[in-house]
Motif scaffolding. Structure first.
Motif, PDB file in Angstrom:
ATOM      1  N   SER A 361       7.552  50.565  30.666  1.00 32.42           N
ATOM      2  CA  SER A 361       8.540  51.573  30.273  1.00 32.42           C
ATOM      3  C   SER A 361       9.822  51.405  31.081  1.00 32.42           C
ATOM      4  N   THR A 362       9.696  51.165  32.367  1.00 29.56           N
ATOM      5  CA  THR A 362      10.863  50.962  33.222  1.00 29.56           C
ATOM      6  C   THR A 362      11.707  49.797  32.725  1.00 29.56           C
ATOM      7  N   ALA A 363      11.048  48.660  32.490  1.00 30.03           N
ATOM      8  CA  ALA A 363      11.772  47.464  32.049  1.00 30.03           C
ATOM      9  C   ALA A 363      12.427  47.677  30.690  1.00 30.03           C
ATOM     10  N   THR A 364      11.705  48.320  29.771  1.00 32.11           N
ATOM     11  CA  THR A 364      12.241  48.546  28.433  1.00 32.11           C
ATOM     12  C   THR A 364      13.463  49.463  28.476  1.00 32.11           C
ATOM     13  N   LEU A 365      13.361  50.539  29.232  1.00 27.19           N
ATOM     14  CA  LEU A 365      14.486  51.481  29.325  1.00 27.19           C
ATOM     15  C   LEU A 365      15.694  50.822  29.996  1.00 27.19           C
ATOM     16  N   LEU A 366      15.448  49.968  30.994  1.00 23.65           N
ATOM     17  CA  LEU A 366      16.557  49.264  31.642  1.00 23.65           C
ATOM     18  C   LEU A 366      17.236  48.292  30.675  1.00 23.65           C
ATOM     19  N   LEU A 367      16.431  47.585  29.887  1.00 22.56           N
ATOM     20  CA  LEU A 367      16.996  46.674  28.904  1.00 22.56           C
ATOM     21  C   LEU A 367      17.849  47.430  27.878  1.00 22.56           C
ATOM     22  N   GLU A 368      17.343  48.577  27.450  1.00 23.72           N
ATOM     23  CA  GLU A 368      18.080  49.370  26.464  1.00 23.72           C
ATOM     24  C   GLU A 368      19.377  49.928  27.038  1.00 23.72           C
ATOM     25  N   GLN A 369      19.451  50.035  28.360  1.00 24.58           N
ATOM     26  CA  GLN A 369      20.680  50.496  29.001  1.00 24.58           C
ATOM     27  C   GLN A 369      21.645  49.343  29.287  1.00 24.58           C
ATOM     28  N   GLY A 370      21.261  48.139  28.887  1.00 21.88           N
ATOM     29  CA  GLY A 370      22.147  46.992  29.048  1.00 21.88           C
ATOM     30  C   GLY A 370      22.052  46.295  30.390  1.00 21.88           C
ATOM     31  N   VAL A 371      21.020  46.573  31.168  1.00 20.16           N
ATOM     32  CA  VAL A 371      20.848  45.920  32.470  1.00 20.16           C
ATOM     33  C   VAL A 371      20.471  44.453  32.245  1.00 20.16           C
ATOM     34  N   GLU A 372      21.033  43.545  33.032  1.00 19.68           N
ATOM     35  CA  GLU A 372      20.781  42.116  32.862  1.00 19.68           C
ATOM     36  C   GLU A 372      19.332  41.766  33.180  1.00 19.68           C
ATOM     37  N   LEU A 373      18.844  40.753  32.475  1.00 21.60           N
ATOM     38  CA  LEU A 373      17.449  40.346  32.611  1.00 21.60           C
ATOM     39  C   LEU A 373      17.131  39.891  34.032  1.00 21.60           C
ATOM     40  N   VAL A 374      18.061  39.225  34.704  1.00 18.71           N
ATOM     41  CA  VAL A 374      17.800  38.717  36.053  1.00 18.71           C
ATOM     42  C   VAL A 374      17.596  39.864  37.039  1.00 18.71           C
ATOM     43  N   VAL A 375      18.294  40.985  36.825  1.00 17.27           N
ATOM     44  CA  VAL A 375      18.119  42.149  37.698  1.00 17.27           C
ATOM     45  C   VAL A 375      16.737  42.747  37.501  1.00 17.27           C
ATOM     46  N   ILE A 376      16.297  42.832  36.242  1.00 15.54           N
ATOM     47  CA  ILE A 376      14.966  43.375  35.940  1.00 15.54           C
ATOM     48  C   ILE A 376      13.887  42.462  36.511  1.00 15.54           C
ATOM     49  N   LYS A 377      14.115  41.147  36.425  1.00 15.27           N
ATOM     50  CA  LYS A 377      13.155  40.188  36.985  1.00 15.27           C
ATOM     51  C   LYS A 377      12.971  40.400  38.481  1.00 15.27           C
ATOM     52  N   GLU A 378      14.071  40.603  39.214  1.00 18.07           N
ATOM     53  CA  GLU A 378      13.990  40.808  40.660  1.00 18.07           C
ATOM     54  C   GLU A 378      13.336  42.142  40.985  1.00 18.07           C
ATOM     55  N   LEU A 379      13.622  43.177  40.187  1.00 24.69           N
ATOM     56  CA  LEU A 379      13.034  44.498  40.430  1.00 24.69           C
ATOM     57  C   LEU A 379      11.531  44.472  40.214  1.00 24.69           C
ATOM     58  N   LEU A 380      11.080  43.803  39.144  1.00 27.28           N
ATOM     59  CA  LEU A 380       9.653  43.764  38.828  1.00 27.28           C
ATOM     60  C   LEU A 380       8.889  42.764  39.687  1.00 27.28           C
ATOM     61  N   GLY A 381       9.599  41.812  40.300  1.00 22.94           N
ATOM     62  CA  GLY A 381       8.916  40.834  41.144  1.00 22.94           C
ATOM     63  C   GLY A 381       8.252  39.726  40.357  1.00 22.94           C
ATOM     64  N   HIS A 382       8.823  39.376  39.187  1.00 20.73           N
ATOM     65  CA  HIS A 382       8.281  38.247  38.428  1.00 20.73           C
ATOM     66  C   HIS A 382       8.645  36.939  39.124  1.00 20.73           C
ATOM     67  N   ALA A 383       7.744  35.961  39.033  1.00 19.38           N
ATOM     68  CA  ALA A 383       7.980  34.667  39.685  1.00 19.38           C
ATOM     69  C   ALA A 383       9.114  33.906  39.012  1.00 19.38           C
ATOM     70  N   HIS A 384       9.204  34.015  37.689  1.00 18.46           N
ATOM     71  CA  HIS A 384      10.234  33.292  36.940  1.00 18.46           C
ATOM     72  C   HIS A 384      10.840  34.228  35.905  1.00 18.46           C
ATOM     73  N   ILE A 385      12.107  34.026  35.610  1.00 16.23           N
ATOM     74  CA  ILE A 385      12.772  34.872  34.627  1.00 16.23           C
ATOM     75  C   ILE A 385      12.195  34.654  33.235  1.00 16.23           C
ATOM     76  N   GLY A 386      11.570  33.480  33.026  1.00 11.06           N
ATOM     77  CA  GLY A 386      10.931  33.218  31.740  1.00 11.06           C
ATOM     78  C   GLY A 386       9.794  34.185  31.459  1.00 11.06           C
ATOM     79  N   VAL A 387       9.102  34.632  32.527  1.00  9.79           N
ATOM     80  CA  VAL A 387       8.031  35.617  32.357  1.00  9.79           C
ATOM     81  C   VAL A 387       8.618  36.922  31.833  1.00  9.79           C
ATOM     82  N   THR A 388       9.714  37.358  32.445  1.00 11.50           N
ATOM     83  CA  THR A 388      10.370  38.595  32.008  1.00 11.50           C
ATOM     84  C   THR A 388      10.857  38.461  30.577  1.00 11.50           C
ATOM     85  N   ALA A 389      11.462  37.335  30.261  1.00 13.03           N
ATOM     86  CA  ALA A 389      12.007  37.127  28.917  1.00 13.03           C
ATOM     87  C   ALA A 389      10.907  37.109  27.871  1.00 13.03           C
TER      88      ALA A 389
END
Length: 414
Positions: A361-389
């Motif tokens: 829910s956090t990631a989805t709401l951030l995406l809908e607010q226009g937050v960049e994918l790289v910022v969400i990746k760092e917040l969630l602690g994903h190893a690679h941005i491809g996982v987030t994408a």
């Protein structure tokens, strides 16, 4: 007179038990020696390298492992024997306990019954593909005789197969466990190549999840007001921390003045150790994140509440240092937190979701607010941005459609 220094390297006499090292006609170096094998026997192994030093290092490693009591599996043995050796002597030292438990269940439930009788050196990609195809189309109630153990049979025992098939995700997981085991057999030079890598299982669709909408998230936080773990649910929705990361937080990890949190550990329940503090899921999961002002205020109130609970508990207080604890100061069991969360959902009149869906829910709401994918990746602690994408591809596609619609509306205007 010939001295030892004049003797060619391939012909020098080595100490008893050190094995032999010599150069082959194809210019490669071969080293051979005796090591411990299953059944408390000894076997002669051969290793190869492009240089004498490399071949000798490989042989020395095998002999050292043998001296520590680690048997070297026989390539002439069965797949079942190698998988058992791999679980007991290799995987157990490189995997978390819960992951090792899942690997063991996978090996005993699927791999050994399906491929265990085959010789390790004679296992082919065709064998694996045929077995996976059979596994994909076979009812598990029939294969594992689950129906026979039920009080009221509803499948094979009454002649009405329920066709309980394995999901593509489960099949992919089984295949990945086999690949990991055979990859180690290649590294130990028991087999020349990993035949499981030649089998394609296809990319399964990611697990579907139903994140909370902005209105539902607000409703959940409103209902959580006054709950002793209100700060936990608020922090979960604002930061996307995993359940274990939230429960593993210590007060020393928080800098409320600066509004930051250091994610260093996770709390899990294991079969052997009970509630155990472990390192984060991956190296990328160990991170420092910003904590919103709203959460900072909630955490300050939570700290005051915890101090009152500590005074009320007196000598019974268990000082664990955790931010979120029981009323007696002990660590919170992840299962108990799930029960509390489900109760809160029912009280709020919301649909049933997993606790992990708060992270989605956090990631989805951030995406809908226009937050960049790289910022969400760092917040969630994903190893690679491809996982987030990959995980949030459906959200990005929806946003693309909305953007195209907005653009179309703008172009249609005179």
């Amino acid at each position: 007179m010939t001295t030892p220094r004049d003797t060619p390297a391939s012909r020098r006499v080595r100490a008893n038990g050190d094995g032999t090292v010599y150069q082959r006609k194809d210019s490669r170096w071969e080293a051979a020696g005796y090591v411990l094998a299953p059944g408390n026997t000894r076997k002669r192994v051969r290793v190869y390298g492009t240089t004498r030093k490399e071949a000798l290092a490989k042989l020395t490693e095998k002999i050292a492992n043998s001296n520590r009591g680690l048997p070297v599996p026989s390539a002439q043995g069965s797949v079942a024997a190698y998988l058992t050796y791999w679980l007991e002597n290799v995987a157990v030292h490189h995997l978390r306990e819960n992951t090792h438990t899942r690997y063991t269940a996978c090996v005993n439930r699927y791999l050994i019954p399906g491929l265990g009788k085959k010789k390790l050196t004679k296992l082919t990609a065709k064998d694996i593909r045929t077995w996976l195809n059979q596994l994909r189309t076979t009812c598990q109630c029939c294969t594992r005789r689950l129906d026979a153990r039920r009080d009221q049979p509803r499948c094979c025992a009454i002649g009405q197969c329920c066709s309980k098939l394995l999901s593509p995700l489960t099949l992919n997981y089984i295949h990945s466990v086999l690949k990991s085991a055979l990859e180690h057999a290649v590294r130990e030079e028991e087999i020349p190549r990993n035949v499981a890598r030649n089998v394609r299982t296809g990319t399964p669709r990611p697990r579907r999840f139903e994140p909370l909408t902005a209105d539902e998230a607000r409703q959940l936080l409103t209902t959580a007001q006054g709950h002793r773990l209100h700060a936990l649910f608020e922090l979960a929705l604002h930061t996307g921390l995993r359940k274990g990361e939230l429960l593993g937080l210590h007060w020393e990890d928080l800098n409320l003045d600066a509004g930051t949190a250091a994610i260093r550990r996770t709390l899990q329940r294991t079969n052997a150790g009970g509630l155990t503090t472990l390192p984060t899921k991956t190296r990328a999961s160990e991170r420092r994140i910003a904590v919103p002002a709203r959460c900072v205020q909630s955490l300050k109130l939570h700290r005051e509440q915890q101090q009152r609970e500590r005074e009320a508990a007196g000598a019974a207080w268990q000082h664990s240092g955790h931010v979120f604890t029981t009323a007696q100061g002990g660590a919170i069991d992840p299962t108990n937190l799930t029960r509390t969360f489900l109760t809160l959902l029912r009280k709020a009149g919301l649909r049933r979701i997993r606790f992990h869906d708060l992270r989605h829910s956090t990631a989805t709401l951030l995406l809908e607010q226009g937050v960049e994918l790289v910022v969400i990746k760092e917040l969630l602690g994903h190893a690679h941005i491809g996982v987030t994408a990959t995980v949030y591809a459906h959200v990005r596609l929806r946003l693309q459609r909305e953007a195209m619609t907005a653009l179309g509306n703008a172009l249609d205007r005179p």
